[in-house]
Motif scaffolding. Structure first.
Motif, PDB file in Angstrom:
ATOM      1  N   HIS A 117      37.089  46.211  47.686  1.00 27.17           N
ATOM      2  CA  HIS A 117      37.380  45.806  46.307  1.00 27.17           C
ATOM      3  C   HIS A 117      38.671  46.441  45.800  1.00 27.17           C
ATOM      4  O   HIS A 117      39.487  45.768  45.153  1.00 27.17           O
ATOM      5  CB  HIS A 117      36.206  46.191  45.412  1.00 27.17           C
ATOM      6  N   ARG A 118      38.884  47.726  46.081  1.00 24.99           N
ATOM      7  CA  ARG A 118      40.111  48.384  45.638  1.00 24.99           C
ATOM      8  C   ARG A 118      41.333  47.798  46.323  1.00 24.99           C
ATOM      9  O   ARG A 118      42.419  47.736  45.731  1.00 24.99           O
ATOM     10  CB  ARG A 118      40.021  49.879  45.920  1.00 24.99           C
ATOM     11  N   LEU A 175      45.053  37.836  40.590  1.00 22.22           N
ATOM     12  CA  LEU A 175      46.109  36.834  40.701  1.00 22.22           C
ATOM     13  C   LEU A 175      45.560  35.474  41.113  1.00 22.22           C
ATOM     14  O   LEU A 175      45.975  34.438  40.567  1.00 22.22           O
ATOM     15  CB  LEU A 175      47.162  37.296  41.708  1.00 22.22           C
ATOM     16  N   ILE A 176      44.627  35.458  42.050  1.00 22.36           N
ATOM     17  CA  ILE A 176      44.116  34.166  42.512  1.00 22.36           C
ATOM     18  C   ILE A 176      43.246  33.517  41.443  1.00 22.36           C
ATOM     19  O   ILE A 176      43.225  32.288  41.302  1.00 22.36           O
ATOM     20  CB  ILE A 176      43.356  34.316  43.852  1.00 22.36           C
ATOM     21  N   LEU A 177      42.523  34.313  40.662  1.00 19.95           N
ATOM     22  CA  LEU A 177      41.772  33.730  39.550  1.00 19.95           C
ATOM     23  C   LEU A 177      42.727  33.136  38.519  1.00 19.95           C
ATOM     24  O   LEU A 177      42.496  32.030  38.014  1.00 19.95           O
ATOM     25  CB  LEU A 177      40.878  34.795  38.914  1.00 19.95           C
ATOM     26  N   LEU A 178      43.797  33.874  38.212  1.00 24.08           N
ATOM     27  CA  LEU A 178      44.788  33.345  37.276  1.00 24.08           C
ATOM     28  C   LEU A 178      45.436  32.083  37.826  1.00 24.08           C
ATOM     29  O   LEU A 178      45.623  31.093  37.102  1.00 24.08           O
ATOM     30  CB  LEU A 178      45.851  34.419  37.005  1.00 24.08           C
ATOM     31  N   ARG A 193      34.634  44.816  39.069  1.00 21.36           N
ATOM     32  CA  ARG A 193      35.382  44.890  37.813  1.00 21.36           C
ATOM     33  C   ARG A 193      36.840  45.190  38.132  1.00 21.36           C
ATOM     34  O   ARG A 193      37.206  46.361  38.305  1.00 21.36           O
ATOM     35  CB  ARG A 193      34.817  45.983  36.908  1.00 21.36           C
ATOM     36  N   PRO A 194      37.682  44.192  38.249  1.00 16.23           N
ATOM     37  CA  PRO A 194      39.091  44.435  38.582  1.00 16.23           C
ATOM     38  C   PRO A 194      39.775  45.292  37.517  1.00 16.23           C
ATOM     39  O   PRO A 194      39.866  44.904  36.350  1.00 16.23           O
ATOM     40  CB  PRO A 194      39.700  43.030  38.642  1.00 16.23           C
ATOM     41  N   PHE A 195      40.212  46.494  37.927  1.00 18.22           N
ATOM     42  CA  PHE A 195      40.896  47.458  37.059  1.00 18.22           C
ATOM     43  C   PHE A 195      40.062  47.836  35.837  1.00 18.22           C
ATOM     44  O   PHE A 195      40.609  48.320  34.841  1.00 18.22           O
ATOM     45  CB  PHE A 195      42.254  46.912  36.616  1.00 18.22           C
ATOM     46  N   GLY A 196      38.762  47.591  35.878  1.00 23.82           N
ATOM     47  CA  GLY A 196      37.896  47.915  34.752  1.00 23.82           C
ATOM     48  C   GLY A 196      38.084  47.035  33.532  1.00 23.82           C
ATOM     49  O   GLY A 196      37.552  47.334  32.458  1.00 23.82           O
ATOM     50  N   SER A 213      31.640  37.359  36.925  1.00 18.93           N
ATOM     51  CA  SER A 213      30.281  36.841  36.985  1.00 18.93           C
ATOM     52  C   SER A 213      30.324  35.366  36.612  1.00 18.93           C
ATOM     53  O   SER A 213      31.396  34.795  36.356  1.00 18.93           O
ATOM     54  CB  SER A 213      29.357  37.624  36.037  1.00 18.93           C
ATOM     55  N   ASN A 214      29.161  34.767  36.562  1.00 18.36           N
ATOM     56  CA  ASN A 214      29.105  33.349  36.185  1.00 18.36           C
ATOM     57  C   ASN A 214      29.522  33.136  34.732  1.00 18.36           C
ATOM     58  O   ASN A 214      29.957  32.033  34.364  1.00 18.36           O
ATOM     59  CB  ASN A 214      27.686  32.818  36.403  1.00 18.36           C
ATOM     60  N   GLU A 215      29.403  34.168  33.896  1.00 17.80           N
ATOM     61  CA  GLU A 215      29.822  34.034  32.497  1.00 17.80           C
ATOM     62  C   GLU A 215      31.331  33.844  32.395  1.00 17.80           C
ATOM     63  O   GLU A 215      31.810  33.233  31.437  1.00 17.80           O
ATOM     64  CB  GLU A 215      29.390  35.266  31.707  1.00 17.80           C
ATOM     65  N   LEU A 216      32.080  34.376  33.364  1.00 19.04           N
ATOM     66  CA  LEU A 216      33.537  34.225  33.328  1.00 19.04           C
ATOM     67  C   LEU A 216      33.936  32.758  33.412  1.00 19.04           C
ATOM     68  O   LEU A 216      34.890  32.321  32.763  1.00 19.04           O
ATOM     69  CB  LEU A 216      34.161  35.018  34.479  1.00 19.04           C
TER      70      LEU A 216
END
Length: 368
Positions: free
Chosen positions: A234-235, A243-246, A332-335, A340-343
């Motif tokens: 993850h780190r 980036l890929i989500l964006l 949690r990317p960078f906190g 999750s599915n809510e995103l």
């Protein structure tokens, strides 16, 4: 072929186990080819943006160009700057699966169960669609420039989304490992602990307690190693994951806007939006599976309890039960936010709001 995975995976000569090894010559091929193709893509995109007269398309096209180039730079950074760490994480996954396969009753199990198989099948369908969605355009009346543009666009798009595919496989592997060890604890280890309960009133022998204690230590070691490997992965991947989500969300926004400009009549664009959305859903499902499998451990502790008059056994069992409560895998990317599915629901609500605003504006100005 695309130069995303630049290391090789071969069987070890000593025991035949899979090991990831560096291929230094291929890294330089990846570097040169990616820089060359990214330069061509940037020049083609800039020429395309100059000919646009729609401000929304200009902004979205600029964002897509910048995101694509950033994804390419991240891939190069992962290969050259963090290449050794990537190899260590991949070999740690192989070592973990070998340890889990060595557990009693786990030798005949594969990568995962029905859930993992279903997710991999959907991912394969998305990959095939991603590779061949622009194939019909090659059979139309193409000139050399358009042919090169299509090849470069396919290369850049697939390379950008390969980051998401790597995240999907990594988190799916963490979930599969947790699920397999949980199944072993629920079935094999619980049966072994129940066998310690003597119905005639006698306590279990020291030999039986020693064997059960060995299995407890082995399970704790595997849980601890899964946690370490999952956190290390993850780190290593949290910046590319953001980036890929964006990139995926902006691509869906851009394609949805094109659909509105075409008055919702282009079925190919609709299929592209569905594929991008399914890719994001599969990634979140893989992450959700890893997180939920790590939380199942806490419920398993209530099923495995045997108390004796030996203090050393009670301390070992208490340590096992208390350590299980600390194992929870969260992404949690960078906190900043939790994936999750809510995103997905938050993004969909924002996308619908944006497209509704653009649709109303276009209808008022007679552009749509």
């Amino acid at each position: 072929m695309l130069g995303f995975i630049c290391f090789g995976i071969k069987g070890n000569r000593a025991d035949g186990c899979l090991v990831a090894r560096n291929r230094y010559w291929y890294k330089w091929f990846c570097l040169l080819s990616r820089i060359f193709i990214c330069g061509i893509y940037a020049s083609i995109s800039l020429d395309y943006i100059k000919r646009l007269d729609n401000p929304h398309l200009v902004i979205l096209s600029w964002i897509r160009l910048v995101c694509s180039l950033i994804c390419a730079c991240v891939i190069l950074l992962m290969q050259f700057w963090f290449g050794q760490q990537v190899l260590c994480v991949v070999n740690s996954y192989f070592r973990l699966f070998r340890k889990v396969n060595a557990l009693p009753g786990c030798q005949d199990q594969g990568f995962g169960g029905k859930r993992e198989l279903s997710l991999l099948i959907f991912k394969l369908i998305c990959l095939l669609n991603e590779l061949f969605c622009e194939l019909p355009m090659f059979f139309t009346d193409l000139n050399l420039r358009l042919f090169a543009t299509l090849l470069v666009d396919i290369y850049i798009s697939v390379n950008s989304t390969m980051i998401g595919h790597m995240c999907f496989v990594g988190y799916l592997s963490v979930g599969a490992l947790y699920a397999r060890v949980n199944r072993y604890v629920r079935q094999q280890l619980r049966r072994q602990l129940r066998s310690l309960e003597q119905h005639d009133g006698y306590q279990a022998s020291r030999r039986q307690l020693r064997a059960a204690g060995y299995r407890l230590d082995e399970c704790l070691g595997i849980y601890d190693e899964i946690q370490r490997v999952g956190i290390a992965f993850h780190r290593l991947i949290e910046l590319p994951l953001c980036l890929i989500l964006l990139f995926a969300f902006l691509s869906m926004t851009l394609v949805s806007y094109f659909i509105m400009l075409n008055r919702f009549r282009d079925a190919t664009l609709w299929l592209l939006v569905v594929r991008l959305f399914v890719d994001v859903v599969l990634l979140t499902l893989a992450i959700h599976g890893a997180s939920s499998s790590s939380r199942v451990i806490r419920r398993l502790s209530l099923e495995n309890c045997y108390v004796s008059e030996r203090n050393d056994w009670d301390m070992k069992l208490e340590m096992f039960l208390s350590r299980l409560n600390f194992y929870e895998f969260r992404v949690r990317p960078f906190g900043l936010f939790e994936i999750s599915n809510e995103l997905i629901l938050v993004f969909l609500s924002g996308l619908v709001t944006y497209l509704t605003y653009i649709l109303q504006y276009g209808m008022q100005t007679n552009q749509i």
